[in-house]
Design a protein around this motif. Structure first.
Motif, short mmCIF file in Angstrom:
data_model
loop_
_atom_site.label_atom_id
_atom_site.label_comp_id
_atom_site.label_asym_id
_atom_site.label_seq_id
_atom_site.Cartn_x
_atom_site.Cartn_y
_atom_site.Cartn_z
N GLY A 98 -77.97 47.79 -26.67
CA GLY A 98 -79.14 47.86 -26.09
C GLY A 98 -80.11 46.74 -26.16
N LEU B 125 -81.31 49.98 -35.92
CA LEU B 125 -80.26 49.25 -35.37
C LEU B 125 -79.44 48.27 -36.27
CD1 LEU B 125 -78.18 48.77 -33.09
CD2 LEU B 125 -79.78 46.98 -32.06
N GLU C 268 -86.13 51.92 -24.60
CA GLU C 268 -85.21 52.63 -25.43
C GLU C 268 -85.43 52.64 -26.94
OE1 GLU C 268 -81.17 50.34 -25.19
OE2 GLU C 268 -82.11 48.73 -25.54
N LEU D 17 -83.55 47.06 -27.74
CA LEU D 17 -83.25 47.20 -29.33
C LEU D 17 -82.93 46.14 -29.90
CD1 LEU D 17 -81.36 50.46 -29.49
CD2 LEU D 17 -83.90 50.41 -29.77
N THR E 109 -80.01 57.44 -30.15
CA THR E 109 -80.54 56.40 -29.22
C THR E 109 -81.01 57.35 -27.88
OG1 THR E 109 -78.86 54.85 -29.87
CG2 THR E 109 -80.16 54.31 -27.87
N LEU F 145 -84.72 54.27 -30.96
CA LEU F 145 -83.76 54.96 -32.06
C LEU F 145 -84.71 56.00 -32.68
CD1 LEU F 145 -81.74 51.95 -33.54
CD2 LEU F 145 -81.10 53.49 -31.62
N GLN G 288 -80.66 61.14 -24.04
CA GLN G 288 -80.32 61.02 -25.43
C GLN G 288 -79.01 61.70 -25.80
OE1 GLN G 288 -80.76 64.23 -28.29
NE2 GLN G 288 -79.33 62.67 -29.09
N THR H 185 -73.62 54.83 -26.43
CA THR H 185 -74.48 54.90 -25.30
C THR H 185 -74.13 53.74 -24.56
OG1 THR H 185 -75.83 53.06 -26.75
CG2 THR H 185 -76.50 55.56 -26.48
#
Length: 226
Positions: free
Chosen positions: A178, A189, A142, A181, A152, A144, A120, A125
């Motif tokens: 990601g 996101l 992954e 995501l 993330t 959020l 994290q 990222t």
């Protein structure tokens, strides 16, 4: 009683799996909240906490003593994975650190790196996803988490071959934001991308080439959801 975890640590908690009651390492544990929660309501048998300096190390030891978990949580002083032996832990977490700091710790870990990592970072990222792709780890999940900003949390697992998470997606877009995501069309996101798009649109006429590249990447990402 388990400590209350904020959203980012709760997200990390949810990604840590230690089959068979394995040992988990938390690198840079702050107040030992995550390890205490893991041994009390998670699957891990025991935890190792590593702190780089004496002050945080003593804070972690104090919290472990208060929790009555000294037989299941050990606190060690050292830099990253240096106090951990190869194959001593099944998984490890690094939370609340900058991406560059995390990368430095991972690159120095050598044979002490476990098969599962939960990361994290407090900033970008993309470079961590790129590191995973070039070091034999797949990005298996992954999440959020809301907080001071949107955090993330990445779950990496050692595996061979190309990472199926990226199949069918533009590589630069997927590494930046990601693949999981994007496929889930994560609402956090989407809100993050729209906010960045609005901010960069205002400064682009006077911005550098890097700003224009960032804006173009965001626009290509948003078109995937159109």
């Amino acid at each position: 009683m388990s400590p209350v975890l904020d959203a980012r640590l709760e997200a990390a908690f949810g990604l840590i799996a230690a089959p068979g009651g394995a040992v988990h390492a938390d690198i840079g544990s702050d107040h030992a909240r995550l390890p205490i929660a893991l041994v009390r309501r998670g699957d891990v048998r025991a935890c190792l906490i590593v702190e780089k300096t004496a002050g945080p190390c003593e804070v972690a030891r104090r919290e472990v003593r208060r929790a009555g978990l000294t037989e299941r949580i050990e606190v060690r002083l050292g830099d990253g994975f240096s106090p951990i032996f190869p194959q001593e832990v099944h998984s490890a977490s690094l939370t609340g650190l900058g991406a560059r700091t995390i990368l430095g710790i991972l690159n120095r870990a050598g044979s002490a790196l476990p098969a599962q990592l939960v990361l994290q970072p407090n900033d970008t990222t993309g470079q961590l996803r790129a590191w995973a792709s070039s070091h034999g780890y797949h990005l298996t999940d992954e999440r959020l988490a809301p907080g001071f900003w949107t955090y993330t949390v990445l779950k990496l697992e050692r595996s061979s071959g190309s990472d199926p998470a990226y199949q069918g997606l533009p590589e630069d877009v997927a590494q930046a934001w990601g693949p999981h995501l994007l496929r889930r069309q994560d609402p956090l996101l989407l809100a993050q991308l729209r906010a960045q798009h609005a901010r960069l649109t205002e400064v682009t006429p006077h911005g550098r080439a890097a700003v224009r590249r960032d804006l173009e990447l965001i626009e290509r990402t948003l078109r995937l959801w159109a």
